[in-house]
Design an enzyme around this catalytic site. Sequence first.
Site, PDB file in Angstrom:
ATOM      1  N   THR A 526       0.850  -1.188   0.000  1.00 15.56           N
ATOM      2  CA  THR A 526       0.000   0.000   0.000  1.00 15.56           C
ATOM      3  C   THR A 526       0.887   1.240   0.000  1.00 15.56           C
ATOM      4  O   THR A 526       2.101   1.140   0.131  1.00 15.56           O
ATOM      5  CB  THR A 526      -0.909   0.048   1.254  1.00 15.56           C
ATOM      6  OG1 THR A 526      -0.080   0.103   2.417  1.00 15.56           O
ATOM      7  CG2 THR A 526      -1.835  -1.152   1.330  1.00 15.56           C
ATOM      8  N   HIS A 812      10.720  -1.124  -0.975  1.00 19.19           N
ATOM      9  CA  HIS A 812       9.639  -0.392  -0.318  1.00 19.19           C
ATOM     10  C   HIS A 812       9.465   0.889  -1.145  1.00 19.19           C
ATOM     11  O   HIS A 812      10.112   1.904  -0.893  1.00 19.19           O
ATOM     12  CB  HIS A 812       9.993  -0.068   1.130  1.00 19.19           C
ATOM     13  CG  HIS A 812      10.286  -1.282   1.952  1.00 19.19           C
ATOM     14  ND1 HIS A 812       9.295  -2.056   2.519  1.00 19.19           N
ATOM     15  CD2 HIS A 812      11.462  -1.893   2.283  1.00 19.19           C
ATOM     16  CE1 HIS A 812       9.839  -3.063   3.188  1.00 19.19           C
ATOM     17  NE2 HIS A 812      11.155  -2.985   3.052  1.00 19.19           N
ATOM     18  N   THR A 813       8.569   0.801  -2.139  1.00 17.80           N
ATOM     19  CA  THR A 813       8.499   1.875  -3.129  1.00 17.80           C
ATOM     20  C   THR A 813       8.048   3.209  -2.543  1.00 17.80           C
ATOM     21  O   THR A 813       8.386   4.269  -3.067  1.00 17.80           O
ATOM     22  CB  THR A 813       7.539   1.466  -4.260  1.00 17.80           C
ATOM     23  OG1 THR A 813       6.254   1.152  -3.699  1.00 17.80           O
ATOM     24  CG2 THR A 813       8.077   0.261  -5.002  1.00 17.80           C
ATOM     25  N   CYS A 814       7.262   3.156  -1.448  1.00 20.77           N
ATOM     26  CA  CYS A 814       6.792   4.410  -0.857  1.00 20.77           C
ATOM     27  C   CYS A 814       7.951   5.268  -0.383  1.00 20.77           C
ATOM     28  O   CYS A 814       7.900   6.490  -0.446  1.00 20.77           O
ATOM     29  CB  CYS A 814       5.870   4.123   0.326  1.00 20.77           C
ATOM     30  SG  CYS A 814       4.358   3.301  -0.159  1.00 20.77           S
ATOM     31  N   PHE A 815       8.989   4.599   0.123  1.00 16.98           N
ATOM     32  CA  PHE A 815      10.121   5.315   0.690  1.00 16.98           C
ATOM     33  C   PHE A 815      11.368   5.240  -0.185  1.00 16.98           C
ATOM     34  O   PHE A 815      12.458   5.595   0.245  1.00 16.98           O
ATOM     35  CB  PHE A 815      10.434   4.741   2.087  1.00 16.98           C
ATOM     36  CG  PHE A 815       9.253   4.756   3.015  1.00 16.98           C
ATOM     37  CD1 PHE A 815       8.793   5.941   3.556  1.00 16.98           C
ATOM     38  CD2 PHE A 815       8.573   3.577   3.310  1.00 16.98           C
ATOM     39  CE1 PHE A 815       7.701   5.958   4.404  1.00 16.98           C
ATOM     40  CE2 PHE A 815       7.480   3.587   4.152  1.00 16.98           C
ATOM     41  CZ  PHE A 815       7.037   4.775   4.701  1.00 16.98           C
TER      42      PHE A 815
END
Length: 848
Positions: A526, A812-815
Site C-alpha cells: 500500500t 519499499h516503493t513508498c520510501f
Amino acid sequence: MSSSLSKRKFDDYDDDFAANLNRPTRISTRMRKDQNTLPSSSSPRSTLSDPTRIQFFVRMLSNRTLVLMARSSDTIHSIHEKLQSSTGMPIMEQRLIYRGKQLQWEQTLHECGVENDAELHLVGRMRSTGHPQAWQLINEVVSVIFYLYKNNPPAPLTVIPAPRTVKTMLIDFLAMIPRTDADQAYEHLKIFTTSSAPQALVMLYMSSYQANRDAADDAIRQFVSSSKTVVPKHTHDKCVHIFLEFCDLLRKAAGTNDPLYGFCRTSLGTMVECTEVWERKGLLGLHDIFPFVRELAAKLAHDLVLSTESTSFVGPSLSDVRDFSAFLVPVRNEIKGNVAFSVPIEVPLSEELSSLPLCYAEEITYLYGVFDNLLNKLDKCLAKIEEHMDLVMKQDGETLFFGWCQYLAIFKELNNISKLYIGCKEMFWETMKRRKSALCYLIVRYAKRGDDYKWITECKEVTNFEARRHLAMMTLPEVKDEYEDVHEMLIDRSNLLAESFMYIARTDSEALRAGLFMEFKNEEATGPGVLREWFFLVCQAIFNPQNALFVACPNDRRRFFPNPVSKVDPLHLEYFNFAGRVIALAVMHKVQIGIVLDRVFVLQLAGHSISLEDIRDADPYLYNSCKQILEMDPEAVNQDALGLTFVHEIEELGTRKVVELCAGGKNMVVNSTNRKWYVDSLVQHRFVKAVGEQVNHFAQGFADIMSSNRLQRSFFQFLDPEDLDCMLHGSESAISVDDWKAHTEYHGYKETDSQISWFWKTVECMSTEQKKVLLFFWTSIKYLPIEGFGGLASRLYIYKTSESFDRLPSSHTCFHRLCFPAYPSLSVMSDRLNIITQEHIGCSFGTW
C-alpha cells in the site's frame, strides 16, 4: 433683514455684525424687517457687555425664525430647554440641525462651531422620521460617546445600562435595517451619518484615555465589518459613503499609518472594487477614489526604494498592495468608460482633451506617472534579486527576502495600467524580458494558489519551464499528507480499467481532490508507491489503441489525440471524462506516466484555434497533402488539376462516408482562390468538429479535479505544449547512473563496500529498458522528472538485509528503498538484479 436667512450669505452677515458691534439698533432694525422673526427674552444689546455671548437664529418648520442669545459655553441641552419654554415643544421631540448635522445634548455651542448669526434648524425628533427607534438608539450611542469622552477615566456610567456598550448598541442599530426595501435601508443608514455618529466615534478614538480608544476602535471595526454582512447587498453602495467618511475623519485625525485607518481603507476598497463608480448616478466619483490611489502609490514607491536600500529587504505590505489593486479597479473602469478618451491614451494629453469637463485629465496624467515610477523602481528591485540570486537559492536565505512576496501583485496592477496608455504595454513587457531570471524566481517562490496570474500568459516569453509549470500546478489542489479523508480504491489487476473507471468516474469529484489511497487485491503493498504504479498502469490502458479512445501519432507513438470513431463504445464519452480526471490527478500527484497529449489536443484544451502547422505530428499524410495543395501553381489548380470539392471522405464503423465541409460543398470546386479556405475547413473538421464532444468531456473531467472550468483552461494556457510533455512523460534523456548514485544513500552498507561497487557496475551494464524496470521496481517510477533524480520527492536508499544470499532484492516503493543481502560476488549480484529487471517480474514486485 431678508425674509429668508438661509438664502443670505452668513459670512457676509458675520462681517457686518463684527463691524457694527457698537450699533445694535441697526441689527434690531434688520430683525424687525423680518415679519416671521420671533423676539426672544434676551436682548441683542447684551453681547456688548459679555463677548462670550452670541446671537443665533433657529428656523422652525413653519418658516418662522426664533432669535436666541446664549454663551458659547452653554450646552445644546440648555438650548433645547429654552426652545421648550418658547415653543412648548417637549425636549424629547426636538432635534437641532446645524450645517447638516444633528447637535448632541452634551456638546457646547462652541464645540458645535455655532457663531454669531448662525442659523440652526429645529425639527421634530420622533415625528420627522420613519425610524424613531433607530433615531433614539443612535442618539443614545452619541450621548454615551460624549459622556465617555468628557470623563477620563469615566465615572460610573448612568446614561445607559451597564451591560450595553457602544459596540453592542451599534450592532442593535444595524439589526434594525430593513432587509428588502433598499430606500428604507438607505434612510436608516443616513440616520447614522446625520447624527454625527462617525465624528463622535473618531473623537472617542482620539481620546487620551486608552480604554476609550479601545472602545472606539472595537466599535468602529464592528460597525464596518457588520455593515458588509448585515446590510443587504443592494444597499452596499450606500455603505460606501459611511466608510469614506470614516477614512476622511481618521486620515485627518490619526494619519494614514494608523491601523484603524488602514482597516477602514481596506473595507472601503473591497466595497468600491465591486461597486459601480459613476458620478452622475449618485455614487462615488473618481475624485473621491483617486486620493487613495495617490496615497497608496506613494507608499508603495517608498517601500520599494527601502527594499533596494535596506539590508533587511523589507518590501511593500500585503494590505497596501491589496488596497492599491482594489481602488484601481473603479479608476480604470471610469477612465475606459469616459467618452472623451479612446484607450489606449497618448500622454501628454492634447490641449483639447485637457480642457474637456469631467475628463479627469489630471488623474489620467498622474496615473501614467504612477506606472512609470513604480515600473522603474520594480526594475531596480529585480536587478537586486539577480545580484543576490546565489544567496536566495540557499535555504538559510529564505526568511531574509520575505519583503519580495508582493512584487508579483504590483506587476499585475502595472500590467493592467499599461493597457490604458500608448507604448506602456511594450515598456512593461520589455522590462519583464530583461529581468526574466528574477521574475521566474519570484513566480516559483511566491505564486500561491487562489491568486490570479493569467496576466503572465499574455507574454509567456518572460517565463521558463519551471515558472510555467509552477503556475499550472497552482491551479490544481494540493495533495494532502493525511490519509483520513482520502478516496480509497481496491482494484483487481485483471480488471484494471473497468474497476478504475468505477472508482474514479462514479465518485464525486470533491472526494478525489482530497487524495487517493490505493491497494491491489490480494497484495499487501500500500501507499504512495502503489498509487504511482496504478497511475502508470491505468494510463497505459486508457491510451491503449485497442480501447479505441485515443489514436497514436504515426511518427511518435507516445503522442495521442482523441479518436474520431471512439463511439464504437457506447460509454466512450464517460470514458473521456474519466480520462480527464485521471490525467489531472496524475499531474496533481506529480506522477510521470510515459504518455503525452498531442499538440492539436493540448491547444484545444487551452481554448486556442488549430492551424495546419499544428497537425504535423497527428496526421503527417494529411499535412503533406494540404501543403502541396497550397504550394501548387495557381494556374494548375484553376484548371481543376486537383479534382477536389469541399467534401471530406471518412471511414466510420467500417463504411465510407462523405461529409460536406460547408453548405453545398459537393458542388464547390477547389481553386486557387478558395484553396486556403478548403485546407482550413479540412483541418477544422478533422481535428476539431469530429472530436469536439470527446475533447469537451475530457476537459470537463480535468476541470472536475480543479472545481472550475475556468481553471482547467488556465492550466493549459500557462503551459506550452512541450511543457506538458515534460510533466506527463518526464525526462527524455537516458538515465544517468552518475546522477542516480549522487542521489542515493546507504543504510547498513558503506559506499566503499564491495556489494555497492558490484551493484553500480551491474547497473552501468544494463540496457535502457532494464534501467527503467529497475527504477520502477525500486520506486514505482519508470520515467524520471525533467530534472532527473533531483526532481524526485525524496532521495533513494539502499538497505542491507540479513536474509540468505539466495533471496532476490525487495523494495519499499513508498520510501524509495531497495533492500538486498550482502551477496558474495559480482556474478551473484548481477544474476539477482537481472532477474528482477525482467519486465514481467520487475513490475509490481515492491511491497510498500
